[in-house]
Design an enzyme around this catalytic site. Structure first.
Site, mmCIF file in Angstrom:
data_model
loop_
_atom_site.group_PDB
_atom_site.id
_atom_site.type_symbol
_atom_site.label_atom_id
_atom_site.label_comp_id
_atom_site.label_asym_id
_atom_site.label_seq_id
_atom_site.Cartn_x
_atom_site.Cartn_y
_atom_site.Cartn_z
ATOM 1 N N GLU A 120 0.794 -1.232 0.000
ATOM 2 C CA GLU A 120 0.000 0.000 0.000
ATOM 3 C C GLU A 120 0.822 1.277 0.000
ATOM 4 O O GLU A 120 0.540 2.206 0.766
ATOM 5 C CB GLU A 120 -0.984 -0.013 1.172
ATOM 6 C CG GLU A 120 -1.913 -1.218 1.154
ATOM 7 C CD GLU A 120 -2.954 -1.200 2.252
ATOM 8 O OE1 GLU A 120 -2.945 -0.281 3.081
ATOM 9 O OE2 GLU A 120 -3.778 -2.132 2.282
ATOM 10 N N ASN A 172 2.333 -5.023 -3.245
ATOM 11 C CA ASN A 172 0.930 -5.363 -2.999
ATOM 12 C C ASN A 172 0.109 -4.100 -2.725
ATOM 13 O O ASN A 172 0.573 -3.203 -2.003
ATOM 14 C CB ASN A 172 0.874 -6.287 -1.765
ATOM 15 C CG ASN A 172 -0.464 -6.960 -1.578
ATOM 16 O OD1 ASN A 172 -1.035 -7.493 -2.528
ATOM 17 N ND2 ASN A 172 -0.966 -6.948 -0.352
ATOM 18 N N HIS A 217 -10.069 -6.642 -2.645
ATOM 19 C CA HIS A 217 -11.215 -6.494 -1.739
ATOM 20 C C HIS A 217 -12.303 -5.799 -2.560
ATOM 21 O O HIS A 217 -12.269 -4.583 -2.746
ATOM 22 C CB HIS A 217 -10.843 -5.635 -0.521
ATOM 23 C CG HIS A 217 -9.764 -6.237 0.329
ATOM 24 N ND1 HIS A 217 -9.957 -7.376 1.077
ATOM 25 C CD2 HIS A 217 -8.487 -5.860 0.564
ATOM 26 C CE1 HIS A 217 -8.842 -7.675 1.730
ATOM 27 N NE2 HIS A 217 -7.931 -6.772 1.435
ATOM 28 N N GLU A 225 -5.656 -10.966 -1.381
ATOM 29 C CA GLU A 225 -6.553 -10.784 -0.225
ATOM 30 C C GLU A 225 -8.005 -10.805 -0.665
ATOM 31 O O GLU A 225 -8.822 -9.997 -0.222
ATOM 32 C CB GLU A 225 -6.224 -9.461 0.483
ATOM 33 C CG GLU A 225 -4.774 -9.338 0.898
ATOM 34 C CD GLU A 225 -4.466 -8.053 1.661
ATOM 35 O OE1 GLU A 225 -5.409 -7.376 2.112
ATOM 36 O OE2 GLU A 225 -3.274 -7.737 1.798
ATOM 37 N N ASP A 272 -11.734 -10.942 -1.179
ATOM 38 C CA ASP A 272 -13.048 -11.094 -0.537
ATOM 39 C C ASP A 272 -14.053 -10.279 -1.336
ATOM 40 O O ASP A 272 -13.696 -9.330 -2.027
ATOM 41 C CB ASP A 272 -13.052 -10.757 0.967
ATOM 42 C CG ASP A 272 -12.401 -9.453 1.334
ATOM 43 O OD1 ASP A 272 -12.428 -8.510 0.514
ATOM 44 O OD2 ASP A 272 -11.868 -9.349 2.456
HETATM 45 C C1 XIL Z 1 -6.335 -6.313 8.170
HETATM 46 C C2 XIL Z 1 -6.679 -7.477 9.069
HETATM 47 O O1 XIL Z 1 -7.569 -8.331 8.370
HETATM 48 C C3 XIL Z 1 -7.319 -6.971 10.327
HETATM 49 O O2 XIL Z 1 -7.513 -8.042 11.241
HETATM 50 C C4 XIL Z 1 -6.443 -5.904 10.979
HETATM 51 O O3 XIL Z 1 -7.121 -5.345 12.063
HETATM 52 C C5 XIL Z 1 -6.097 -4.818 9.990
HETATM 53 O O4 XIL Z 1 -5.521 -5.371 8.829
HETATM 54 N N1 XIL Z 1 -5.091 -4.819 3.480
HETATM 55 C C6 XIL Z 1 -4.048 -5.538 3.989
HETATM 56 C C7 XIL Z 1 -4.247 -6.357 5.188
HETATM 57 O O5 XIL Z 1 -2.975 -5.583 3.368
HETATM 58 O O6 XIL Z 1 -3.095 -6.429 5.983
HETATM 59 C C8 XIL Z 1 -5.396 -5.857 6.030
HETATM 60 O O7 XIL Z 1 -5.622 -6.794 7.068
HETATM 61 C C9 XIL Z 1 -6.627 -5.674 5.180
HETATM 62 C C10 XIL Z 1 -6.361 -4.666 4.098
#
Ligand code: XIL
Length: 607
Positions: A387, A439, A475, A506, A508
């Site tokens: 990020e 990422n 996401h 990641e 979802d």
């Molecule tokens: C999130 C986790 O799922 C949570 O449990 C935590 O509180 C915060 O981080 N992008 C990412 C992940 O790269 O590390 C994040 O994970 C979600 C968004």
């Protein structure tokens, strides 16, 4: 300046014999990072048969290029070359792969992708005389030249890729030919900075006194110093520690999918984020979740406990919790995707990561060097930087965009995005075998952030930064972004180089869209979709089309894998999002597979 495999590399030679039965394996030759004078690559052996492979040997030959070092295999010969397994990576279960890595000197030519031969590969050699995207493995062929047996270099397996990729892109400062060998990576010596790390000439440098204080064989190298930059000095980097960790580790890099679930439908990793810091979702307290991971997946990402702040107890490094998870992964047929060496959110930063820390760069370097070296050989890949791009929806300090970059504490301390370059270079030096990813999220929108991503990755490639792949967090929602945009965004990264891997890191899919200005289509009660609702069927189609897009857009050899961000809906970080409940994962509140799971099955099995 690439090293050559000198006589020293053949110390400790031993004999080995080939006693391998003919097998149906594909053996592919991949370039993972290229710079002007050389490249790093790997050979991946995938067992396509129905019985386990026990012990392997492959061989290959260049026209002009020459091997300069290797790891994770016993390598012998001097063009042609032969490589055989080490004690811990000889066993390849059906459907699984083993890779070993090497560094190549182009020797005045261009990067070659020779055919890979060996009895293990016969019948179905997947090789690569052209970029993977243009040669389907089923039609690629090779017939290797045989390799005379068989003096193997036990040191070859422990000689790291260290300085050469950096050396070619990190010219010395005004200190003549002298540079600083900082744990295997070469940096310019500072001209005006007298202590610690400096920032001169638009790049990181190390003060002469700080460099000189490093233990042998590190320190000042180059003409006039006592430790010239040579194959011998660079082969004695911190990776000797790394390789001893690696060779004593279990076979995590050749792990075995234990179930017949999702992972058995793909020849790339199918992963899941696991929680390990308490609560119902904690993998160590939920045997039901352990069963799901074992049955369905072959890779895990720590949802939290490998992030920056979790690597410390107070100001000291502490790996107790993360080691426990990484061991669990190895014991349960899972590889590990490391997440993340560098990430900005204040709530998961170590104490040193503040604007007021004058030693920030030193602490930053130590973090990456130490963490990457600690997990070397146990982590298949890392999100090296997470990020780094600006996002208008996630700018808590309101600092805005700096040419597309987020003005994180890393950006502020370095005065620009060069911390990204340094993080990758350090990660490669500390763990030469891990695949290194950038990422980010919302990059699948195919908008301004996707453009910023393309610019970032292109800049890294231009600078010879060792990046192996790009992660799309993914996401997303049932109705946003469009699948056309998701496909085009991935395509833009695929087009940047013939070798970059693409990983969905990641995944979802939320049912609700709180941003669409229409609350009448929202599910507002936790029970609405706990078992069934129309949104779950739409979610199935959505998971399916995303996996299909990945398969269509990303060539086979470049699929870093697909990871979902959590096991079951009650575990999700999006359990409620914008004050709305949600059900974004593949398993429901009762830990049963959802329609979304079937969508993934259908996509992976081509239905
Ligand atoms: C999130 C986790 O799922 C949570 O449990 C935590 O509180 C915060 O981080 N992008 C990412 C992940 O790269 O590390 C994040 O994970 C979600 C968004």
């Amino acid at each position: 300046m690439a090293k050559s495999l000198g006589a020293a590399a053949f110390l400790g030679a031993a004999l080995f014999a080939h006693t391998l039965a003919a097998q149906t394996a594909t053996c592919s030759y991949n370039i993972t990072n290229e710079w002007n004078t050389g490249y790093t690559g790997d050979i991946t052996i995938t067992n396509r048969g129905s019985s386990a492979i026990n012990g392997w040997s492959v061989n290959w030959q260049y026209a002009t290029n020459r091997l300069s070092s290797s790891w994770n295999a016993n390598v012998s010969g001097s063009n042609p070359y032969s490589a055989s397994n080490l004690s811990w990576n000889g066993n390849i279960q059906p459907g699984q792969s083993v890779s070993f890595g090497f560094q190549v000197n182009k020797n005045g030519g261009s990067a070659e992708r020779p055919s890979v031969g060996g009895s293990i590969c016969s019948g179905s050699v997947a090789s690569s005389s052209a970029p993977a995207s243009s040669v389907p493995s089923s039609i690629a062929s090779s017939s290797p030249s045989s390799v005379a047996s068989s003096v193997i270099s036990s040191m070859a397996s422990s000689s790291p890729v260290s300085s050469s990729s950096v050396a070619s892109s990190t010219p010395g400062s005004s200190s003549g030919n002298q540079q600083c060998n900082w744990y295997g990576t070469l940096y310019p010596l500072c001209v005006t900075t007298t202590n610690g790390w400096g920032w001169e000439d638009q790049r990181s440098c190390i003060a002469r006194s700080t460099c000189a204080a490093q233990p042998a064989p590190f320190g000042i190298v180059g003409s006039g110093s006592s430790t010239p930059v040579s194959s011998s000095s660079s082969s004695l980097s911190s990776s000797s520690v790394v390789s001893s960790i690696r060779s004593s580790s279990s076979s995590s890099s050749s792990s075995v999918a234990t179930g017949n679930g999702l992972a058995s439908l793909a020849d790339f990793p199918i992963g899941v984020a696991v929680a390990a810091s308490g609560g119902n979702a904690d993998i160590f307290t939920s045997s039901a979740r352990q069963n799901i991971v074992r049955a369905e997946f072959n890779q895990i990402t720590a949802e939290n406990i490998m992030k920056m702040s979790y690597m410390y107890s107070g100001s000291n490094f502490s790996f107790t919790n993360s080691d426990r998870l990484v061991s669990w992964a190895a014991q349960n047929g899972q590889t590990v995707h490391g997440h993340a060496l560098v990430w900005h959110p204040s709530y998961q930063l170590p104490n040193w990561a503040s604007d007021s820390n004058a030693n920030f760069r030193q602490d930053f370097a130590r973090h990456i060097d130490t963490v990457a070296a600690h997990f070397a050989g146990q982590v298949k890949s890392w999100d090296v930087v997470n990020e780094a791009l600006f996002d208008s929806a996630d700018d808590p300090d309101g600092r805005g965009s700096a040419n597309g970059y987020r003005q994180s504490v890393f950006y502020r301390q370095f005065g620009g995005p060069e911390y990204i370059d340094e993080a990758f270079r350090r990660a490669r030096a500390a763990d030469p075998t891990a695949e290194l990813y950038y990422n980010d999220f919302n990059t699948e929108e195919n908008g301004a952030k996707t453009t910023a991503l393309v610019n970032l990755v292109q800049r890294l490639l231009n600078n010879g930064v060792p990046i192996d792949g790009v992660g799309f967090q993914m996401h997303v929602m049932n109705d946003y972004p469009s699948i056309a945009n998701i496909r085009q965004a991935m395509q833009k990264i695929v087009a940047l180089s013939p070798t970059l891997k693409i990983k969905i890191t990641e995944l979802d899919v939320r049912l609700n869209n709180p941003y669409d200005g229409n609350s009448s289509n929202d599910y507002t009660n936790r029970n609405d979709c706990a078992v069934s609702c129309a949104g779950l069927d739409r979610q199935k189609a959505r998971y399916k089309e995303i996996v299909q897009a990945y398969l269509e857009v990303v060539p086979p050899g470049r699929r870093g894998g697909i990871t979902v961000w959590g096991i079951a809906d009650p575990d999700s970080w999006l359990y409620t999002h914008q004050n709305l409940p949600d059900w974004p994962l593949l398993f429901n509140d009762n830990l049963q597979p959802k329609p979304a799971y079937q969508g993934v099955v259908e996509a992976l099995s081509g239905r």
